[in-house]
Scaffold this active site. Sequence first.
Site, PDB file in Angstrom:
ATOM      1  N   LYS A   1     -19.542   2.094  -0.705  1.00 54.80           N
ATOM      2  CA  LYS A   1     -18.715   0.975  -1.633  1.00 54.80           C
ATOM      3  C   LYS A   1     -17.409   0.809  -1.202  1.00 54.80           C
ATOM      4  O   LYS A   1     -16.264   0.588  -1.731  1.00 54.80           O
ATOM      5  CB  LYS A   1     -18.611   1.631  -3.085  1.00 54.80           C
ATOM      6  CG  LYS A   1     -20.056   1.946  -3.697  1.00 54.80           C
ATOM      7  CD  LYS A   1     -20.106   2.437  -5.053  1.00 54.80           C
ATOM      8  CE  LYS A   1     -21.230   2.855  -5.390  1.00 54.80           C
ATOM      9  NZ  LYS A   1     -21.343   3.118  -7.056  1.00 54.80           N
TER      10      LYS A   1
ATOM     11  N   ASP B   1     -37.041  12.874   0.072  1.00 58.57           N
ATOM     12  CA  ASP B   1     -36.317  12.361  -1.075  1.00 58.57           C
ATOM     13  C   ASP B   1     -36.780  13.422  -2.335  1.00 58.57           C
ATOM     14  O   ASP B   1     -37.645  13.548  -2.686  1.00 58.57           O
ATOM     15  CB  ASP B   1     -36.929  10.759  -1.498  1.00 58.57           C
ATOM     16  CG  ASP B   1     -36.191  10.419  -2.897  1.00 58.57           C
ATOM     17  OD1 ASP B   1     -34.895  10.707  -2.988  1.00 58.57           O
ATOM     18  OD2 ASP B   1     -36.881   9.914  -3.770  1.00 58.57           O
TER      19      ASP B   1
ATOM     20  N   SER C   1     -17.179  58.869   2.217  1.00 60.95           N
ATOM     21  CA  SER C   1     -18.568  58.678   2.415  1.00 60.95           C
ATOM     22  C   SER C   1     -19.336  57.793   1.542  1.00 60.95           C
ATOM     23  O   SER C   1     -20.137  58.113   0.610  1.00 60.95           O
ATOM     24  CB  SER C   1     -19.298  60.045   2.295  1.00 60.95           C
ATOM     25  OG  SER C   1     -19.037  61.000   1.063  1.00 60.95           O
TER      26      SER C   1
ATOM     27  N   LYS D   1     -10.429  63.793  -4.687  1.00 60.90           N
ATOM     28  CA  LYS D   1     -11.276  64.765  -3.733  1.00 60.90           C
ATOM     29  C   LYS D   1     -10.373  65.897  -3.173  1.00 60.90           C
ATOM     30  O   LYS D   1     -10.563  66.969  -3.215  1.00 60.90           O
ATOM     31  CB  LYS D   1     -12.180  63.869  -2.777  1.00 60.90           C
ATOM     32  CG  LYS D   1     -12.920  62.813  -3.304  1.00 60.90           C
ATOM     33  CD  LYS D   1     -13.727  62.181  -2.240  1.00 60.90           C
ATOM     34  CE  LYS D   1     -13.010  61.239  -1.511  1.00 60.90           C
ATOM     35  NZ  LYS D   1     -12.074  60.262  -1.876  1.00 60.90           N
TER      36      LYS D   1
END
Lengths: 279, 633
Positions: free
Chosen positions: B158, B102, B543, B475
């Site tokens: 319920k 609990d 890379s 690049k």
Amino acid sequence: MDSLNPFPSRKIGPTMDYLDVLEHRTIYILREAFNRIDRPAILWSLGKDSNAMLWMVRKAFFGYVPMPAVHIDTGKKFPEMYAFRERFAREWGLDLKVGGCPPVEEMDPTLPPAARSAARKTAGLKLMLEREKFGGLIAGIRRDEEGTRAKERVFSPRGEENKWDFRDQPPEFWDQFKTDFPPGTHLRVHPILHWTEIDIWRYIQREGIPVVDLYFAKNGKRYRSLGDQDITFPVDSTASTLDEIIAELKRTKVAERSGRAMDHESEDAFERLRADGYL
Amino acid sequence: MNDVLGEAILALTPDSHPPLKIVMVGHVDHGKSTVIGRLFHDTGSLPEGKVEAIKAMCDRRGMPFEWAFLMDALKAERDQGITIDVSYIHFRTGQRECVLIDAPGHREFLKNMVSGAAQADAAVLVVDANEGVQEQTRRHAYLLHLLGIRQVVVAVNKMDLVGFDEGRFLTVTAEVKHYLADLGLDTLHTLIVPVSAREGDNVVTPSASMPWYDGPTLERSLDSLHPPPTSSDLPLRFPIQDVYKFDDRRILAGRIESGHLRVGDQLLFSPTNKTARVASIEVWNTDEPVLAARAGQSVGITLDEPIFIERGQVASQTFNAPMLTSVFRGRVFWLGHKPMLPGNRYKLKLNTAEHLVEVQEIERVVDVSDLGKSAADRVERNSVAEVVLRSRGLMSLDPFEVNLHTGRFVLVEDFDIVGGGLISMDGYADQRPGQVQKATNIFRVAHRVPTEDRWAANRHKSGILWMTGLSGAGKSTLAFTLEQYLFRKGYQVYVLDGDNVRHGLCADLGFSPEDRVENIRRVGQAAALFAHAGFLVITSFISPYRSDRDRVRALAPEDFHEIFIDADLEACEKRDPKGLYAKARRGEITDFTGISAPYERPILPEMRVDTTQHSVEDCVALLADYVTSRFGL
């Protein structure tokens, strides 16, 4: 195919039973404590729980007890307990350290009488810690014994004056314990926290661990729990063997510590004792 | 007065199985306490007189019987006024002993939950039939999942308040299943039980009011749960806890977290990559020699060779070893009072190993109510986040989904455990040195032309300009423009380009983390050969992993120049010269750097070129200046 069975031994069989699971976790905790604590010591109350724990210490460290065993002696234990201490300290090769306790007059007068008497043990423990400078104590308390113990952690730090702050305990999960402390912190480690009373008895039976005779019934009475002579009382019982004790525990309606007076004097007496450093 | 609980405990008969540990969770007011009270009562786990006492208390207050009081009363007695932390309460179903963990409290819920529920075998999730799944329902279910609890029984409570209506039950069931499935739980086998804890329907006694339901009661559902399977069938993981030398034996002690080991097994120790055989399994107080040990056991072994072993190393078989990495993704729950921030350092504890780690990145914070994720620059107390953690050295670990015992960790800050988490290696590769030379009869032959002589002939030094950056950062454009410029100036220069090598040298490789590692290894080796031959090599590869670039640097530490071609993701995505980002966004390309795979920015590159700030010409000029200053003779 049988000759190829990788698990020929009972001890390392294909499944671990219930007691094995408890035992191996305890061994893991003991080894963690030994590795992580500078100058650990193990508390030996001479009761069934600490005997079972010491047994597992010897399993964890392959027959050795590589740390001092501390007995805080109120001077009011039963004669059978002292005889047990002398015999097994020798047989188990313990580095036994016995610590005395200050007189009851020096204890907090606002505590109820039995709790005040029990408080001597906490004071004796503090004296021992000051003298030996132990970095941590390994203690054999269990969650099912009592309400405040149910909330304990396995690695439980103590602040100034060894006080326990149960309101702000560190998280503890996945067997990762709190092992980092500022210098000077004192630690309590509880390797059998997850055991119950009946587990301990079943383990004692399986392993053949010696216990003080007072646990076995004589003339319709036996001790469920051992403390000081003047504040510990036997319960009605005819259980005079391990089998009978285990059978009794399966049906009893009486709590384990019902014979320990200080638990019951007032609603908060035991909680006060524990917050102050009592085991 | 502890007798109440003592009694509940002692009335039980432990059998050969450990008690099943159950945690009860659910949204506030959905009836957790009532379910617990009813379960305890109807399974006969309550002491005599308790119910009467509660009844009298309710009568005095002129209210109907309230089951929730029972739990409170039990706790109050047990706790003696402290309702702060986790409690353990034993009870028994028809079949087995159980421990109810609990974890009370709403404020400190997460801390209590992890301390208690982390060791639960299963959970009961209570959901109000009327309200259905609510915020805390989701939160608790998510945490259960995070803590590794995979067995959940759902009590739709319920039912009396919705007229025991089957339609309503099915609606809630669908809602619950939907969320649990999103979490990745196996909803096929999740038991969902319609109950009325107040009336006792389907808790222990089958309901007469819901004849349409023919499944098990809540109690029977608990009986169907299992303690988690042992991990003996997984590969061996034996983290070393300590090394003892009490006598002439050197014993390695530890707990086998998964798998098993036998005397004679060849063990591989990580991260050192050393091997040795198990000479013996040491056990105190036993007559027969122990020849095997398995998951869950705390054991001690000796080895046939005196290799260096210390706490934190992990023994495995030589195959199926754990991964080695200096970086991983962690899904963390944060308990620290101070927020987790990028760049912060923590002590990481993973089994018995400890590593200093740095928060490289906080990728996203998880909203547990809808599993939505959002970017954030910090992780606050009690929240859950996905982060990238990096260590100096190599860590031995497994992804959590592969091995939960070696796939989770805690973080420590200022002496305190401040968080826990699960490991994912998505997008990261195993860094175990796998490129062991396979052929052994190979000797290096010395060249008779020293590299320095080649430099003199070329009138410049050789080396590697290693351009790294996101796809679209520029690049290739810069590499080829620079090559052309330098060639005209008389340089021996050559470009190794990512797209080009993938047509030949690396045609057999894809884009998985492992293949990316191998791709860069080959290119690195090729570049080092070119450099050795006197060339100035320009490489143009994304890379993405720092570790790979570092490995190439290690091949030629004097000649390696890391050039970070920097452009943020947004700019690259806008450029998208090859249309790849669009495809990745549509999910047509997996493992795409920046979108679905990580990019690790260089920490200390030799040079950084920001292509969002400068034109191509300016960038080439900067690069040419750099080359002249470093490679000119």
